[in-house]
Design an enzyme around this catalytic site. Structure first.
Site, mmCIF file in Angstrom:
data_model
loop_
_atom_site.group_PDB
_atom_site.id
_atom_site.type_symbol
_atom_site.label_atom_id
_atom_site.label_comp_id
_atom_site.label_asym_id
_atom_site.label_seq_id
_atom_site.Cartn_x
_atom_site.Cartn_y
_atom_site.Cartn_z
ATOM 1 N N ASP A 23 28.643 48.947 17.218
ATOM 2 C CA ASP A 23 30.002 48.621 17.011
ATOM 3 C C ASP A 23 30.307 46.760 17.212
ATOM 4 O O ASP A 23 29.326 45.759 18.130
ATOM 5 C CB ASP A 23 30.854 48.826 17.941
ATOM 6 C CG ASP A 23 32.291 48.544 17.602
ATOM 7 O OD1 ASP A 23 32.548 47.943 16.003
ATOM 8 O OD2 ASP A 23 33.214 48.678 17.820
ATOM 9 N N ASN A 25 29.595 44.877 14.011
ATOM 10 C CA ASN A 25 29.097 44.272 12.810
ATOM 11 C C ASN A 25 29.754 42.919 11.944
ATOM 12 O O ASN A 25 29.451 41.845 11.984
ATOM 13 C CB ASN A 25 27.476 44.702 11.740
ATOM 14 C CG ASN A 25 27.279 46.177 12.497
ATOM 15 O OD1 ASN A 25 26.433 45.898 13.786
ATOM 16 N ND2 ASN A 25 26.526 47.076 11.601
ATOM 17 N N SER A 69 33.222 59.769 11.019
ATOM 18 C CA SER A 69 33.792 60.447 10.258
ATOM 19 C C SER A 69 35.618 60.070 9.641
ATOM 20 O O SER A 69 36.028 59.938 8.791
ATOM 21 C CB SER A 69 34.400 62.094 10.491
ATOM 22 O OG SER A 69 34.656 62.123 12.251
ATOM 23 N N GLU A 70 35.447 59.325 10.091
ATOM 24 C CA GLU A 70 36.934 58.224 10.224
ATOM 25 C C GLU A 70 36.415 57.203 9.494
ATOM 26 O O GLU A 70 37.218 56.837 8.947
ATOM 27 C CB GLU A 70 37.645 57.522 11.497
ATOM 28 C CG GLU A 70 38.131 59.294 11.979
ATOM 29 C CD GLU A 70 37.430 59.923 12.652
ATOM 30 O OE1 GLU A 70 36.385 59.509 13.687
ATOM 31 O OE2 GLU A 70 37.959 61.480 12.915
ATOM 32 N N ASN A 71 35.198 56.784 9.277
ATOM 33 C CA ASN A 71 35.228 55.259 8.187
ATOM 34 C C ASN A 71 34.811 55.480 7.173
ATOM 35 O O ASN A 71 34.855 54.036 6.223
ATOM 36 C CB ASN A 71 33.344 55.334 9.123
ATOM 37 C CG ASN A 71 32.881 54.155 10.637
ATOM 38 O OD1 ASN A 71 32.192 54.831 11.030
ATOM 39 N ND2 ASN A 71 34.409 53.448 11.075
ATOM 40 N N SER A 199 35.652 57.326 20.464
ATOM 41 C CA SER A 199 35.644 56.696 18.524
ATOM 42 C C SER A 199 35.195 58.152 18.354
ATOM 43 O O SER A 199 34.742 58.105 16.931
ATOM 44 C CB SER A 199 35.205 55.769 18.056
ATOM 45 O OG SER A 199 35.995 54.417 18.395
HETATM 46 C C1 IPE Z 1 32.595 53.752 15.848
HETATM 47 O O1 IPE Z 1 32.888 52.094 15.373
HETATM 48 C C2 IPE Z 1 31.537 54.527 14.388
HETATM 49 C C3 IPE Z 1 30.392 53.310 14.170
HETATM 50 C C4 IPE Z 1 29.817 52.391 15.414
HETATM 51 C C5 IPE Z 1 29.453 53.946 13.727
HETATM 52 P P1 IPE Z 1 34.356 51.648 14.922
HETATM 53 O O2 IPE Z 1 34.062 50.498 14.624
HETATM 54 O O3 IPE Z 1 34.427 52.507 13.711
HETATM 55 O O4 IPE Z 1 35.250 52.403 15.547
HETATM 56 P P2 IPE Z 1 36.958 51.818 16.070
HETATM 57 O O5 IPE Z 1 37.108 52.843 14.769
HETATM 58 O O6 IPE Z 1 37.004 50.571 16.045
HETATM 59 O O7 IPE Z 1 37.158 52.963 17.587
HETATM 60 C C1 IPE Z 2 29.789 48.965 13.435
HETATM 61 O O1 IPE Z 2 30.492 47.817 12.816
HETATM 62 C C2 IPE Z 2 29.250 48.828 12.254
HETATM 63 C C3 IPE Z 2 29.790 50.877 11.895
HETATM 64 C C4 IPE Z 2 31.633 50.829 11.408
HETATM 65 C C5 IPE Z 2 29.769 51.312 10.291
HETATM 66 P P1 IPE Z 2 31.529 47.472 12.693
HETATM 67 O O2 IPE Z 2 31.481 47.453 11.146
HETATM 68 O O3 IPE Z 2 32.806 48.244 13.077
HETATM 69 O O4 IPE Z 2 32.171 46.066 13.192
HETATM 70 P P2 IPE Z 2 33.384 45.463 13.900
HETATM 71 O O5 IPE Z 2 33.672 46.223 14.878
HETATM 72 O O6 IPE Z 2 33.511 45.495 12.668
HETATM 73 O O7 IPE Z 2 33.085 44.208 13.969
HETATM 74 MG MG MG Z 3 34.090 49.034 14.845
#
Ligand code: IPE
Ligand code: IPE
Ligand code: MG
Length: 254
Positions: A23, A25, A69-71, A199
């Site tokens: 997490d 990025n 699955s929520e992304n 998550s």
């Molecule tokens: C969890 O990260 C999923 C992945 C890293 C692939 P998220 O950034 O989507 O999680 P939440 O929604 O903030 O909990």
């Molecule tokens: C995790 O990084 C990667 C994925 C969920 C695909 P994020 O994209 O959630 O990065 P933040 O949490 O917004 O910084």
């Molecule tokens: Mg994130």
């Protein structure tokens, strides 16, 4: 007595299975006034380094949470970018993984992905199927709720077909129908990016994992960061319900 043979750590005290929520990025890119896409690209580079480290240090299983699955709830443009990046990464990396004797597996509901992507995933799995240095699991469109649901559906179908009796539903039986069947449960769970939540990741399998949270953003997570996490893991006493004394006196086998 619950069956927890999957939770045993190896004699060497090293984690056999490391599971990571990668997490941060987006924030990594935003801090640099760059689009989130740049952060995801930098995230792929971090993956390469961590895979290399784990295979060199004989980690048996490394699971990386790539897309939950929520992304799908993210803006369409970001979802499309992530899909394109996923495809490009597979195209570029599968042969390399194979050359390094790494077995690639995917967990998650892949039916939601494009046919092309599904085909590439299947190809990657087939090509690396017999590799033995490490199993790399990529969790894509994965959710812990989904995993348990699909396991229960398989069990229910077997009951309906008369292959199983109701009374034999055990913890072991459920484990055997999860997407990680046959693999040890994670010993060490790492989440980068500062959030302290699960998550919807591997809810069943994380039952006895040691949790490690770091504020380091995923693109900055390198071999040294992983070493810190493993050091923390090794400094802990895993008890699996026993007392500290029982473990110290080796009165029990963990
Ligand atoms: C969890 O990260 C999923 C992945 C890293 C692939 P998220 O950034 O989507 O999680 P939440 O929604 O903030 O909990
Ligand atoms: C995790 O990084 C990667 C994925 C969920 C695909 P994020 O994209 O959630 O990065 P933040 O949490 O917004 O910084
Ligand atoms: Mg994130």
């Amino acid at each position: 007595m619950p069956d927890d043979s999957n939770n045993r750590e190896s004699d060497s005290n090293n984690p056999r299975h490391i599971a990571i929520i990668m997490d941060g990025n987006g924030r990594w890119a935003q801090k640099r006034f760059m689009p989130r896409a740049v952060g995801h690209q930098a995230g792929v580079k971090a993956v390469r380094k961590i895979v290399e480290y784990c295979v060199t240090h004989k980690v048996e299983v490394l699971t990386l949470f790539a897309f939950s699955s929520e992304n799908w709830r993210r803006p369409t443009a970001e979802v499309s970018l992530l899909m394109a990046l996923f495809m490009a990464t597979l195209q570029r990396e599968i042969n390399k993984l194979d050359r390094n004797n790494i077995r690639l597996r995917f967990i998650g509901d892949r039916t939601e992905f494009s046919d092309k992507l599904q085909q590439k995933m299947a190809e990657g799995e087939a090509q690396t199927e017999n590799n033995t240095a490490m199993t790399l699991i990529v969790a894509a469109n994965y959710g812990g709720h989904w995993d348990m649901c699909q396991a229960f559906q398989q069990v229910a179908a077997k009951i309906a077909a008369g292959e199983l009796q109701n009374q034999v539903i055990s913890e072991q039986l459920i484990s055997q129908h999860l997407s990680t069947a046959g693999l040890p449960d994670p010993d060490l769970f790492i989440r980068t990016g500062g959030e302290q939540r699960v998550s919807n990741f591997m809810l069943w399998q994380l039952a006895y994992a040691e949790m490690y949270f770091t504020t380091t953003l995923w693109p900055d997570f390198d071999q040294n960061s992983l070493e810190d996490a493993i050091k923390s893991f090794k400094s802990r006493q895993r008890r699996f319900g026993h007392t500290s004394e029982q473990v110290l006196n080796k009165a029990v086998t963990l």
